[in-house]
Scaffold this active site. Sequence first.
Site, short mmCIF file in Angstrom:
data_model
loop_
_atom_site.label_atom_id
_atom_site.label_comp_id
_atom_site.label_asym_id
_atom_site.label_seq_id
_atom_site.Cartn_x
_atom_site.Cartn_y
_atom_site.Cartn_z
N GLY A 50 -34.12 -0.88 37.43
CA GLY A 50 -33.31 -2.09 37.38
C GLY A 50 -32.72 -2.25 35.98
O GLY A 50 -33.38 -1.97 34.98
N ARG A 71 -43.59 8.83 48.48
CA ARG A 71 -43.31 10.10 47.81
C ARG A 71 -44.55 10.83 47.31
O ARG A 71 -44.48 11.98 46.91
CB ARG A 71 -42.30 9.88 46.66
CG ARG A 71 -40.87 9.76 47.13
CD ARG A 71 -39.95 9.34 46.02
NE ARG A 71 -40.10 7.93 45.68
CZ ARG A 71 -39.59 7.36 44.59
NH1 ARG A 71 -38.94 8.08 43.71
NH2 ARG A 71 -39.76 6.07 44.38
N GLY A 77 -40.48 -6.32 49.80
CA GLY A 77 -39.95 -6.36 48.44
C GLY A 77 -40.93 -6.97 47.45
O GLY A 77 -41.91 -7.61 47.82
N THR A 78 -40.64 -6.74 46.17
CA THR A 78 -41.57 -7.19 45.12
C THR A 78 -41.66 -8.71 45.03
O THR A 78 -42.72 -9.26 44.73
CB THR A 78 -41.16 -6.60 43.75
OG1 THR A 78 -39.76 -6.87 43.54
CG2 THR A 78 -41.39 -5.10 43.69
C1 UD1 Z 1 -39.03 -2.18 40.51
C2 UD1 Z 1 -38.04 -3.22 39.97
C3 UD1 Z 1 -37.09 -2.55 39.00
C4 UD1 Z 1 -37.85 -1.89 37.88
C5 UD1 Z 1 -38.92 -0.93 38.44
C6 UD1 Z 1 -39.84 -0.46 37.33
C7 UD1 Z 1 -37.73 -4.81 41.80
C8 UD1 Z 1 -36.84 -5.27 42.87
N1 UD1 Z 1 -37.31 -3.77 41.06
O1 UD1 Z 1 -38.27 -1.24 41.23
O2 UD1 Z 1 -36.19 -3.49 38.44
O3 UD1 Z 1 -36.97 -1.19 37.02
O4 UD1 Z 1 -39.75 -1.60 39.43
O5 UD1 Z 1 -40.72 0.52 37.80
O6 UD1 Z 1 -38.79 -5.37 41.59
N2 UD1 Z 1 -44.54 -3.41 45.98
C9 UD1 Z 1 -45.28 -4.26 46.77
N3 UD1 Z 1 -44.71 -4.80 47.87
C10 UD1 Z 1 -43.42 -4.56 48.21
C11 UD1 Z 1 -42.67 -3.69 47.39
C12 UD1 Z 1 -43.25 -3.14 46.28
O7 UD1 Z 1 -46.45 -4.51 46.49
O8 UD1 Z 1 -42.97 -5.11 49.22
C13 UD1 Z 1 -45.19 -2.83 44.80
C14 UD1 Z 1 -45.23 -1.33 44.88
O9 UD1 Z 1 -46.45 -0.91 45.47
C15 UD1 Z 1 -45.16 -0.93 43.43
C16 UD1 Z 1 -44.36 -2.05 42.79
O10 UD1 Z 1 -44.42 -3.14 43.68
O11 UD1 Z 1 -46.44 -0.89 42.83
C17 UD1 Z 1 -42.92 -1.67 42.50
O12 UD1 Z 1 -42.28 -1.40 43.72
P1 UD1 Z 1 -41.18 -0.27 43.86
O13 UD1 Z 1 -40.68 -0.25 45.25
O14 UD1 Z 1 -41.69 1.00 43.28
O15 UD1 Z 1 -40.04 -0.88 42.94
P2 UD1 Z 1 -38.91 -0.10 42.20
O16 UD1 Z 1 -37.84 0.26 43.16
O17 UD1 Z 1 -39.50 0.98 41.40
#
Ligand code: UD1
Length: 456
Positions: A140, A15, A78-79
Amino acid sequence: MYRCAAILAAGEGKRMKSETPKVLHKVCGKEMVNHVIDIMRKAGIEDVNVIVGKGSEKVKAGTADRNVSYSLQEKQLGTGHAVMSAKDFLSGKTGVVAIFTGDAPLIKEETVNKFLAFHEEGEFKATILTSVIDNPAHYGRVIRSAQGEVLKIVEAKDCSEVEYKVQEINAGMYCFDIESLLRSLEKLTNNNAQGEYYLTDVIGILKNEGFKVGAMVTDFEETIGVNSRVELAETESILRNRINKKHMENGVTIIDPNSTYIGSDVEIGRDTIVYPNNMLEGKTIVGENCILYPNSRIADSIIENEVEIQSSVVIDSRVGEGTTVGPFAYIRPESVIGKNARIGDFVEIKKSTIGDNTKVSHLTYIGDAEVGKNCNFGCGTVVVNYDGKKKHKTIIGDNAFIGCNTNLVSPVEVKPNAYTAAGSTITNEVPEGALAVARAKQVNIEGWVEKKGLKK
Ligand code: UD1
Ligand code: CA
């Protein structure tokens, strides 16, 4: 207890609509991920691992001076999967890992300290940072028991109707007991609305196994994550206000905080006055009792006490006590200006030293030069430092007087107490105490205008 940190920075940040990975976008002059790294360090965590993926080379380059290690998450699944990618970093360690996201730079050092202490004193296996907001939107949800114990986190897209109404959200900042985390990560599945391995599921897993899970509630403002340019600007504005407030509380007058831009690592002394439209960047240090009149950009520079600067640009340089700069001066990298000196209007200084009490008042270029004390530069002087191939050095001794419109063709030396006549092009050394005149003698041709029929 041993503490380390892992920072999630593998996502692309779609985004943002940018070629630059999201975490490298700057807030108050510093990349978001570097804000987070610096805060970890301030909280006493030395061992920091950055989990990179999309744009990994750029993220590594952008954090190169921070002395961190890296894990690579090749695919963004995913995280939880991101943290699994840091297995090599975590394996064999005993203690706490703080997991923060690289896109949330507003967290305060004192909150991180409180959070770590809360986790350790509560003897939790996992602790989450939460906040309560009116519109929890895509965050979340933190699901608690009737007794208030944290049971699990449910992502917005996976919520039941009741869960969706919960207003306590997961900030995305965690402390884990390292061994418990590694064990739980093995048990994650991607059986959810987004088909991802959620780090958030670790909370429910540990709770179900009977381990203690904690939650610390904090101010929402500190947990804001940046997902778009609009949120980037909102975050910038929050941090800017916080920085400006800190300086005002320390005794700096900021006439209009809304139009004053101070980087997070800038220091300013007491009783300095900052007028509107100043940008102070990088590792700049401004002394006491300075006046920064409107419209300057000062980056990575040291400004000593009682300096006045107006509508000028100063980069990677030092300006001595009591000196005045501008309006419309340009002090370029690696310059050192002495005390009580004057760098006036339309003066450019490049990689030069200027001695104490020396006056360069107007329309002058000084490049690759060493200038002594108590010198005076007439208007329109040019140091001719470049011959088309190489840069050369000019040396000007103490008390020298450089006449207006002098060209100093480098390499050349003007010895102490010497003068150059106005309009001279100096190519040879000027001895101590001498006057150098290097220009054609004036010839007057009498009656020339009338003879040419030009008389009006
Ligand atoms: C995540 C949380 C959510 C929380 C929110 C707060 C999870 C599943 N959900 O959601 O509960 O309320 O953050 O902002 O964790 N990232 C990686 N690799 C991946 C996916 C993400 O490094 O495969 C990093 C992203 O670059 C980012 C962070 O993790 O810096 C969060 O990822 P994002 O996809 O923004 O999570 P949210 O959907 O915001
Ligand atoms: Ca996010």
